[in-house]
Design an enzyme around this catalytic site. Structure first.
Site, PDB file in Angstrom:
ATOM      1  N   GLU A 153       0.866  -1.180   0.000  1.00  0.00           N
ATOM      2  CA  GLU A 153       0.000   0.000   0.000  1.00  0.00           C
ATOM      3  C   GLU A 153       0.901   1.228   0.000  1.00  0.00           C
ATOM      4  OE1 GLU A 153      -2.961   0.128   3.189  1.00  0.00           O
ATOM      5  OE2 GLU A 153      -2.753   2.310   3.319  1.00  0.00           O
ATOM      6  N   GLU A 158      -2.440  11.664   3.373  1.00  0.00           N
ATOM      7  CA  GLU A 158      -3.192  11.094   4.489  1.00  0.00           C
ATOM      8  C   GLU A 158      -2.960  11.925   5.748  1.00  0.00           C
ATOM      9  OE1 GLU A 158      -2.099   7.106   5.590  1.00  0.00           O
ATOM     10  OE2 GLU A 158      -4.098   6.636   6.303  1.00  0.00           O
TER      11      GLU A 158
END
Ligand SMILES: *[C@@H]1O[C@H](CO)[C@@H](O)[C@H](O)[C@H]1NC(C)=O
Ligand SMILES: *[C@@H]1O[C@H](CO)[C@@H](O)[C@H](O)[C@H]1NC(C)=O
Ligand SMILES: *[C@@H]1O[C@H](CO)[C@@H](O)[C@H](O)[C@H]1NC(C)=O
Length: 335
Positions: A153, A158
């Protein structure tokens, strides 16, 4: 394949260095030839209705694997409830419901979309006018392979709650780590965090860099009308650059991107202690907005918010800036 290509491309440089600069007599000058970078050609361009086209992006409507207080809507629901649409100026909006009053502990409608196509490398350029932010929010722009965490990932954007910094993280299967020395390769505004990329048991911290430039996340990002995140994924490294709106290089705007001209990245994950090629594959690009859950909920009071995350979710007036405003996402491959 790529590493062989990289090796061959490196040879002319090495031999130049061995034979001195072509500009005779300037012994102390550096060789005035910049490294030849891969030539990138466009593979996919997503803009406007592409994000709402089920042949290109799909809406994820299962339970949030990160335990957020969200109902992820399918495409029809998201469109009919006004949470996914294209504005008159071509900007794509992906939003959290900001008009329904809930009781504390209920889940709020939101969206999560992913490309139907998967990628094994490339140069990815994402231009956002604005991103979601605020208490309870946990937005992310990321890519992920099947059988998590085995195919890895990559989290490009974020953060949670009132954060003013962007966190860039890898999550992998065993035997993948970064090193403190990577701080020499990244922008002065970036700090390195946890070094172990591998998830094991309940530890899913990942290896991360944090961009302390407040223009890279949340309200600070939106104040500048957003900007561009570009990341280059090869078998040698995963590099991420952030450009605030007024600093976007012209080769990006002109759709002829050359990362070798962009200067120091915000994040560099290399293969010194991680075989990038075997830890990352078949990634779909993903955009989501979750609320509370494993990160935002746990960090609620430590990241500037008061009261409880559940009460915050219940009040729709907390979600007026809970939206991605997307200009485009482009994918290039080296040729
Ligand atoms: C990039 O393209 C130019 C022009 O076609 C070519 O001269 C150069 O060799 C290419 N570079 C690489 C790394 O393939
Ligand atoms: C670091 O962040 C500051 C504050 O936003 C910004 O002015 C500066 O250009 C950034 N430096 C780099 C190298 O990105
Ligand atoms: C929801 O947010 C949008 C964007 O900020 C705003 O235009 C709209 O008025 C909000 N809706 C309500 C009911 O407040």
């Amino acid at each position: 394949m790529f590493s062989l290509q990289f090796f061959l491309l490196s040879l002319p440089l090495l031999s130049l260095a061995g034979h001195g600069s072509p500009s005779f007599g300037h012994k102390h000058r550096r060789v005035p030839v910049k490294p030849r970078s891969a030539n990138y050609t466009i593979e996919d361009s997503y803009q406007g209705n592409d994000f709402l086209d089920s042949s290109k992006w799909t809406f994820f409507s299962d339970a949030d694997p990160t335990h957020g207080l969200v109902n992820y809507l399918d495409a029809d629901d998201a469109k009919s409830k006004g949470l996914a649409y294209v504005q008159g100026d071509g900007t794509t909006i992906l939003a959290v419901d900001n008009y329904t009053t809930l009781s504390s502990g209920q889940s709020r409608n939101s969206v999560r979309i992913a490309t139907t196509k998967s990628y094994n490398s490339g140069l990815f350029i994402a231009d956002f006018w604005a991103m979601p932010h605020g208490c309870s929010l946990w937005p992310a722009y990321w890519s992920v392979g099947p059988n998590w965490p085995n195919q890895g990932e990559i989290d490009i954007i974020e953060g949670v709650n009132l954060n003013t910094v962007n966190q860039m993280t890898l999550h992998t299967s065993a035997d993948c780590a970064m090193q403190n020395s990577l701080t020499e390769l990244v922008s002065g505004n970036t700090t390195i965090g946890n070094l172990n990329c591998a998830s094991s048991g309940s530890d899913n911290t990942g290896c991360a860099f944090t961009d302390t430039d407040s223009r890279s996340y949340g309200h600070g990002f939106n104040l500048q009308a957003g900007g561009v995140f570009a990341h280059e994924w090869t078998s040698n490294a995963i590099k991420i650059w952030f450009f605030s709106r007024n600093e976007i290089p012209s080769d990006i705007t002109n759709k002829n991107p050359d990362p070798s001209t962009w200067g120091t990245p915000s994040a560099v994950f290399n293969n010194d202690a991680c075989d990038i090629a075997s830890h990352f594959s078949e990634h779909t690009l993903t955009l989501d907005i979750t609320l509370c859950g494993d990160w935002s909920g746990a960090a609620f009071s430590s990241s500037g918010c008061s009261g409880t995350c559940q009460d915050t979710v219940a009040d729709p007036s907390n979600f007026d800036s809970a939206r991605w405003e997307i200009n485009y996402i482009e994918v290039y491959q080296s040729s």
